[in-house]
Write a protein that holds these residues in place. Structure first.
Motif, short mmCIF file in Angstrom:
data_model
loop_
_atom_site.label_atom_id
_atom_site.label_comp_id
_atom_site.label_asym_id
_atom_site.label_seq_id
_atom_site.Cartn_x
_atom_site.Cartn_y
_atom_site.Cartn_z
N GLY A 240 0.82 -1.21 0.00
CA GLY A 240 0.00 0.00 0.00
C GLY A 240 0.85 1.25 0.00
O GLY A 240 0.57 2.22 -0.71
N LYS A 241 1.90 1.24 0.81
CA LYS A 241 2.82 2.38 0.84
C LYS A 241 3.54 2.53 -0.50
O LYS A 241 3.73 3.65 -0.99
N GLY A 242 3.94 1.41 -1.09
CA GLY A 242 4.60 1.46 -2.40
C GLY A 242 3.68 1.99 -3.48
O GLY A 242 4.10 2.76 -4.34
N TYR A 243 2.41 1.59 -3.43
CA TYR A 243 1.44 2.08 -4.40
C TYR A 243 1.27 3.59 -4.28
O TYR A 243 1.27 4.31 -5.29
N LEU A 244 1.14 4.08 -3.06
CA LEU A 244 1.02 5.52 -2.85
C LEU A 244 2.27 6.26 -3.32
O LEU A 244 2.19 7.30 -3.97
N ALA A 245 3.44 5.73 -2.98
CA ALA A 245 4.70 6.37 -3.37
C ALA A 245 4.85 6.41 -4.89
O ALA A 245 5.25 7.45 -5.45
N MET A 246 4.53 5.33 -5.59
CA MET A 246 4.62 5.32 -7.05
C MET A 246 3.63 6.31 -7.66
O MET A 246 3.97 7.02 -8.62
N GLY A 247 2.43 6.37 -7.13
CA GLY A 247 1.44 7.32 -7.64
C GLY A 247 1.89 8.76 -7.46
O GLY A 247 1.73 9.59 -8.36
N ILE A 248 2.48 9.05 -6.31
CA ILE A 248 2.95 10.41 -6.05
C ILE A 248 4.12 10.76 -6.96
O ILE A 248 4.18 11.85 -7.52
N LEU A 249 5.06 9.83 -7.14
CA LEU A 249 6.19 10.08 -8.03
C LEU A 249 5.73 10.30 -9.46
O LEU A 249 6.22 11.20 -10.15
N MET A 250 4.77 9.52 -9.91
CA MET A 250 4.25 9.70 -11.27
C MET A 250 3.51 11.03 -11.40
O MET A 250 3.59 11.69 -12.43
N LEU A 251 2.80 11.44 -10.35
CA LEU A 251 2.10 12.71 -10.38
C LEU A 251 3.08 13.88 -10.47
O LEU A 251 2.88 14.81 -11.25
N VAL A 252 4.15 13.81 -9.71
CA VAL A 252 5.17 14.85 -9.76
C VAL A 252 5.82 14.88 -11.14
O VAL A 252 6.01 15.95 -11.74
N GLN A 253 6.16 13.71 -11.68
CA GLN A 253 6.80 13.64 -12.99
C GLN A 253 5.90 14.22 -14.08
O GLN A 253 6.34 15.01 -14.91
N THR A 254 4.63 13.84 -14.08
CA THR A 254 3.74 14.35 -15.11
C THR A 254 3.45 15.83 -14.95
O THR A 254 3.25 16.54 -15.93
N THR A 255 3.46 16.32 -13.71
CA THR A 255 3.29 17.76 -13.49
C THR A 255 4.46 18.54 -14.07
O THR A 255 4.27 19.56 -14.74
N ASN B 198 6.47 17.48 -16.49
CA ASN B 198 6.38 17.35 -17.95
C ASN B 198 5.33 18.27 -18.54
O ASN B 198 5.55 18.91 -19.57
N MET B 199 4.17 18.34 -17.91
CA MET B 199 3.10 19.20 -18.42
C MET B 199 3.48 20.68 -18.34
O MET B 199 3.26 21.44 -19.28
N THR B 200 4.10 21.06 -17.23
CA THR B 200 4.54 22.44 -17.08
C THR B 200 5.56 22.81 -18.15
O THR B 200 5.48 23.88 -18.76
N LYS B 201 6.54 21.93 -18.38
CA LYS B 201 7.56 22.19 -19.39
C LYS B 201 6.94 22.26 -20.79
O LYS B 201 7.28 23.12 -21.58
#
Length: 81
Positions: free
Chosen positions: A40-55, A57-60
């Motif tokens: 569960g912690k890994g799932y949350l951490a992966m989701g947060i990392l992907m959210l930061v990465q896509t943010t 990328n979208m900003t750039k």
């Protein structure tokens, strides 16, 4: 049209880095202390990392589109003269 850009102050840049670091630290601490299994912690951490990465990328991408539009307008204006 004014083509000059104001550079960010070193204080603002430092504040941005420090606030990002503090937010990342608090997030990691919160996930670590959360009463969940490791998956569960890994799932949350992966989701947060992907959210930061896509943010990022979208900003750039949005900024690149705005900058290219400015360049096209400037090129067209200069070629008309």
């Amino acid at each position: 049209m004014n083509d000059s850009f104001q550079k960010h102050s070193s204080t603002w840049v430092s504040f941005s880095y420090i606030s990002f670091g503090a937010a990342a630290f608090m997030l990691v601490l919160g996930i670590w202390m959360m009463p969940l299994d490791l998956w569960g912690k890994g799932y949350l951490a992966m989701g947060i990392l992907m959210l930061v990465q896509t943010t990022v990328n979208m900003t750039k991408t949005l900024r690149d589109n705005v900058e290219s539009e400015k360049l096209i307008v400037k090129f067209n204006r200069d070629s008309d003269n």
